[in-house]
Design a protein around this motif. Structure first.
Motif, PDB file in Angstrom:
ATOM      1  N   GLY A 179       0.710  -1.278   0.024  1.00 28.36           N
ATOM      2  CA  GLY A 179      -0.124  -0.145  -0.048  1.00 28.36           C
ATOM      3  C   GLY A 179       0.843   1.262  -0.026  1.00 28.36           C
ATOM      4  O   GLY A 179       0.460   2.235  -0.679  1.00 28.36           O
ATOM      5  N   LEU A 180       1.989   1.300   0.668  1.00 24.95           N
ATOM      6  CA  LEU A 180       2.846   2.388   0.852  1.00 24.95           C
ATOM      7  C   LEU A 180       3.685   2.565  -0.374  1.00 24.95           C
ATOM      8  O   LEU A 180       3.565   3.779  -1.015  1.00 24.95           O
ATOM      9  CB  LEU A 180       3.701   2.142   1.896  1.00 24.95           C
ATOM     10  N   LEU A 181       3.991   1.569  -0.972  1.00 26.85           N
ATOM     11  CA  LEU A 181       4.609   1.593  -2.248  1.00 26.85           C
ATOM     12  C   LEU A 181       3.809   1.995  -3.528  1.00 26.85           C
ATOM     13  O   LEU A 181       4.226   2.968  -4.268  1.00 26.85           O
ATOM     14  CB  LEU A 181       5.708   0.364  -2.530  1.00 26.85           C
ATOM     15  N   PHE A 182       2.640   1.636  -3.522  1.00 22.23           N
ATOM     16  CA  PHE A 182       1.779   1.817  -4.452  1.00 22.23           C
ATOM     17  C   PHE A 182       1.372   3.356  -4.512  1.00 22.23           C
ATOM     18  O   PHE A 182       1.141   4.020  -5.413  1.00 22.23           O
ATOM     19  CB  PHE A 182       0.531   0.948  -4.176  1.00 22.23           C
ATOM     20  N   HIS A 183       1.006   3.681  -3.076  1.00 25.29           N
ATOM     21  CA  HIS A 183       0.540   5.201  -2.974  1.00 25.29           C
ATOM     22  C   HIS A 183       1.764   6.116  -3.261  1.00 25.29           C
ATOM     23  O   HIS A 183       1.580   7.013  -4.019  1.00 25.29           O
ATOM     24  CB  HIS A 183       0.283   5.412  -1.420  1.00 25.29           C
ATOM     25  N   ALA A 184       3.053   5.808  -2.986  1.00 21.65           N
ATOM     26  CA  ALA A 184       4.041   6.665  -3.462  1.00 21.65           C
ATOM     27  C   ALA A 184       4.005   6.804  -5.027  1.00 21.65           C
ATOM     28  O   ALA A 184       4.145   8.024  -5.563  1.00 21.65           O
ATOM     29  CB  ALA A 184       5.536   5.926  -3.053  1.00 21.65           C
ATOM     30  N   ALA A 185       3.682   5.748  -5.606  1.00 22.44           N
ATOM     31  CA  ALA A 185       3.633   5.920  -7.326  1.00 22.44           C
ATOM     32  C   ALA A 185       2.387   6.556  -7.635  1.00 22.44           C
ATOM     33  O   ALA A 185       2.529   7.565  -8.582  1.00 22.44           O
ATOM     34  CB  ALA A 185       3.680   4.483  -7.690  1.00 22.44           C
ATOM     35  N   GLU A 186       1.387   6.226  -7.153  1.00 24.06           N
ATOM     36  CA  GLU A 186       0.193   7.112  -7.883  1.00 24.06           C
ATOM     37  C   GLU A 186      -0.024   8.303  -7.228  1.00 24.06           C
ATOM     38  O   GLU A 186      -0.264   9.256  -7.837  1.00 24.06           O
ATOM     39  CB  GLU A 186      -1.249   6.138  -7.301  1.00 24.06           C
ATOM     40  N   HIS A 187       0.448   8.563  -5.905  1.00 24.31           N
ATOM     41  CA  HIS A 187       0.472  10.144  -5.564  1.00 24.31           C
ATOM     42  C   HIS A 187       1.561  10.940  -6.692  1.00 24.31           C
ATOM     43  O   HIS A 187       1.147  12.247  -6.818  1.00 24.31           O
ATOM     44  CB  HIS A 187       1.087   9.916  -4.199  1.00 24.31           C
ATOM     45  N   SER A 188       2.522  10.274  -6.807  1.00 23.67           N
ATOM     46  CA  SER A 188       3.498  11.094  -7.689  1.00 23.67           C
ATOM     47  C   SER A 188       2.630  11.300  -9.224  1.00 23.67           C
ATOM     48  O   SER A 188       2.953  12.378  -9.731  1.00 23.67           O
ATOM     49  CB  SER A 188       4.673  10.198  -8.052  1.00 23.67           C
ATOM     50  N   GLN A 189       2.036  10.414  -9.742  1.00 22.49           N
ATOM     51  CA  GLN A 189       1.241  10.527 -11.087  1.00 22.49           C
ATOM     52  C   GLN A 189       0.263  11.820 -10.693  1.00 22.49           C
ATOM     53  O   GLN A 189       0.093  12.642 -11.730  1.00 22.49           O
ATOM     54  CB  GLN A 189       0.688   9.131 -11.276  1.00 22.49           C
ATOM     55  N   ARG A 190      -0.530  11.651  -9.682  1.00 21.06           N
ATOM     56  CA  ARG A 190      -1.614  12.714  -9.410  1.00 21.06           C
ATOM     57  C   ARG A 190      -0.898  14.022  -9.366  1.00 21.06           C
ATOM     58  O   ARG A 190      -1.455  15.168  -9.957  1.00 21.06           O
ATOM     59  CB  ARG A 190      -2.186  12.452  -8.210  1.00 21.06           C
ATOM     60  N   HIS A 191       0.254  14.363  -8.748  1.00 20.13           N
ATOM     61  CA  HIS A 191       0.756  15.529  -8.691  1.00 20.13           C
ATOM     62  C   HIS A 191       1.587  15.985  -9.975  1.00 20.13           C
ATOM     63  O   HIS A 191       1.482  17.122 -10.271  1.00 20.13           O
ATOM     64  CB  HIS A 191       1.936  15.785  -7.625  1.00 20.13           C
ATOM     65  N   ILE A 192       2.029  15.056 -10.896  1.00 22.82           N
ATOM     66  CA  ILE A 192       2.495  15.221 -12.112  1.00 22.82           C
ATOM     67  C   ILE A 192       1.541  15.747 -12.909  1.00 22.82           C
ATOM     68  O   ILE A 192       1.620  16.922 -13.579  1.00 22.82           O
ATOM     69  CB  ILE A 192       3.202  14.261 -12.717  1.00 22.82           C
ATOM     70  N   GLY A 193       0.245  15.444 -12.898  1.00 17.48           N
ATOM     71  CA  GLY A 193      -1.060  16.040 -13.663  1.00 17.48           C
ATOM     72  C   GLY A 193      -1.358  17.238 -13.111  1.00 17.48           C
ATOM     73  O   GLY A 193      -1.644  18.064 -14.012  1.00 17.48           O
ATOM     74  N   GLN A 194      -1.500  17.398 -11.817  1.00 18.21           N
ATOM     75  CA  GLN A 194      -1.669  18.748 -11.416  1.00 18.21           C
ATOM     76  C   GLN A 194      -0.666  19.713 -11.781  1.00 18.21           C
ATOM     77  O   GLN A 194      -0.745  21.081 -11.998  1.00 18.21           O
ATOM     78  CB  GLN A 194      -1.762  18.931  -9.812  1.00 18.21           C
ATOM     79  N   MET A 195       0.696  19.246 -11.505  1.00 17.73           N
ATOM     80  CA  MET A 195       1.632  20.264 -12.228  1.00 17.73           C
ATOM     81  C   MET A 195       1.632  20.613 -13.507  1.00 17.73           C
ATOM     82  O   MET A 195       2.060  21.953 -13.964  1.00 17.73           O
ATOM     83  CB  MET A 195       3.191  19.788 -11.689  1.00 17.73           C
ATOM     84  N   LEU A 196       1.343  19.729 -14.377  1.00 18.30           N
ATOM     85  CA  LEU A 196       1.265  20.126 -15.692  1.00 18.30           C
ATOM     86  C   LEU A 196       0.167  21.094 -15.929  1.00 18.30           C
ATOM     87  O   LEU A 196       0.284  22.025 -17.014  1.00 18.30           O
ATOM     88  CB  LEU A 196       0.895  18.658 -16.551  1.00 18.30           C
ATOM     89  N   VAL A 197      -0.939  20.779 -15.605  1.00 22.07           N
ATOM     90  CA  VAL A 197      -2.053  22.001 -15.566  1.00 22.07           C
ATOM     91  C   VAL A 197      -1.625  23.233 -15.317  1.00 22.07           C
ATOM     92  O   VAL A 197      -1.561  24.305 -15.603  1.00 22.07           O
ATOM     93  CB  VAL A 197      -3.265  21.723 -14.851  1.00 22.07           C
ATOM     94  N   THR A 198      -0.870  23.553 -14.004  1.00 16.31           N
ATOM     95  CA  THR A 198      -0.323  24.810 -13.419  1.00 16.31           C
ATOM     96  C   THR A 198       0.505  25.205 -14.189  1.00 16.31           C
ATOM     97  O   THR A 198       0.702  26.434 -14.536  1.00 16.31           O
ATOM     98  CB  THR A 198       0.336  24.587 -12.154  1.00 16.31           C
ATOM     99  N   ILE A 199       1.551  24.436 -14.866  1.00 16.91           N
ATOM    100  CA  ILE A 199       2.851  24.890 -15.957  1.00 16.91           C
ATOM    101  C   ILE A 199       1.845  25.531 -17.145  1.00 16.91           C
ATOM    102  O   ILE A 199       2.477  26.614 -17.564  1.00 16.91           O
ATOM    103  CB  ILE A 199       3.726  24.025 -16.185  1.00 16.91           C
ATOM    104  N   SER A 200       0.962  24.810 -17.772  1.00 19.32           N
ATOM    105  CA  SER A 200       0.131  25.298 -18.980  1.00 19.32           C
ATOM    106  C   SER A 200      -0.476  26.628 -18.582  1.00 19.32           C
ATOM    107  O   SER A 200      -0.504  27.480 -19.477  1.00 19.32           O
ATOM    108  CB  SER A 200      -0.862  24.427 -19.228  1.00 19.32           C
ATOM    109  N   ILE A 201      -1.367  26.791 -17.444  1.00 18.77           N
ATOM    110  CA  ILE A 201      -1.847  28.026 -17.252  1.00 18.77           C
ATOM    111  C   ILE A 201      -0.630  29.129 -16.750  1.00 18.77           C
ATOM    112  O   ILE A 201      -0.746  30.261 -17.440  1.00 18.77           O
ATOM    113  CB  ILE A 201      -2.537  27.897 -15.870  1.00 18.77           C
ATOM    114  N   LEU A 202       0.600  28.830 -16.424  1.00 17.42           N
ATOM    115  CA  LEU A 202       1.316  29.919 -15.983  1.00 17.42           C
ATOM    116  C   LEU A 202       2.186  30.263 -17.480  1.00 17.42           C
ATOM    117  O   LEU A 202       2.434  31.649 -17.544  1.00 17.42           O
ATOM    118  CB  LEU A 202       2.366  29.574 -15.150  1.00 17.42           C
ATOM    119  N   LYS A 203       2.569  29.258 -18.118  1.00 13.74           N
ATOM    120  CA  LYS A 203       3.009  29.785 -19.389  1.00 13.74           C
ATOM    121  C   LYS A 203       1.979  30.329 -20.571  1.00 13.74           C
ATOM    122  O   LYS A 203       2.531  31.248 -21.041  1.00 13.74           O
ATOM    123  CB  LYS A 203       3.787  28.262 -20.222  1.00 13.74           C
TER     124      LYS A 203
END
Length: 179
Positions: free
Chosen positions: A152-176
């Motif tokens: 559960g911990l190792l899976f969460h580390a991976a899926e949490h990373s993916q979730r924040h990458i998606g959020q970061m992409l949206v933020t980068i797109s807006i700022l650019k």
């Protein structure tokens, strides 16, 4: 008509990490987590490699900054690995947790990317040491000792990373777009 033998000028894109086969040395049950972390690293670089430092701490619409996402990705991965090893967080980890997202003009995008790369490498090395028979063992999270499992911990580390990458992409797109 184009000559059929002339190759396209466009560089060949690699398939997503999960379609490239197993990561050598990683137990089969941890392959999806390894693939997700590697994909997160590749995506992070494709979105943020040339991200301007002056936009790093901007919060469009009050949302998390790119700097926060980059710090948080590394911090969460570090904390999940600590719990997976049945360890408590150190004073240094608590200090880093309190600083996540705090604007720091001293930090560059490059440094934040390198920090995540280092943590992903550490995670993959850890995955290689995991006995698959331990994946259903109980693990606890945080001071409150919330219940989880090794997997559960190792899976969460991976899926949490993916979730924040998606959020970061949206933020980068807006700022650019706004700059």
């Amino acid at each position: 008509m184009k000559d059929q033998n002339i190759k396209s000028e466009k560089p060949q894109q690699k398939p997503e990490v999960w379609l490239r086969g197993p990561v050598q040395g990683i137990p089969n049950l941890l392959q999806p987590a390894a693939h997700a972390l590697l994909q997160a690293g590749e995506d992070m670089h494709s979105y943020a490699d040339n991200f301007p430092k002056e936009l790093l701490w901007r919060k469009p619409a009050g949302r998390a900054s790119v700097g926060f996402h980059l710090q948080h990705l590394t911090g969460v991965l570090d904390r999940m690995l600590t719990y997976a090893r049945k360890e408590n967080l150190s004073d240094l980890q608590f200090k880093h947790l309190k600083k996540e997202g705090a604007e720091n003009p001293e930090i560059s995008t490059i440094q934040l990317l390198q920090d995540f790369d280092t943590k992903v490498s550490e995670a993959l090395q850890y995955f290689k040491t995991v006995d698959a028979d331990t994946l259903t063992e109980e693990r606890s999270v945080g001071r409150k000792k919330m219940p989880s499992t090794h997997l559960g911990l190792l899976f969460h580390a991976a899926e949490h990373s993916q979730r924040h990458i998606g959020q970061m992409l949206v933020t980068i797109s807006i700022l650019k777009e706004r700059s």
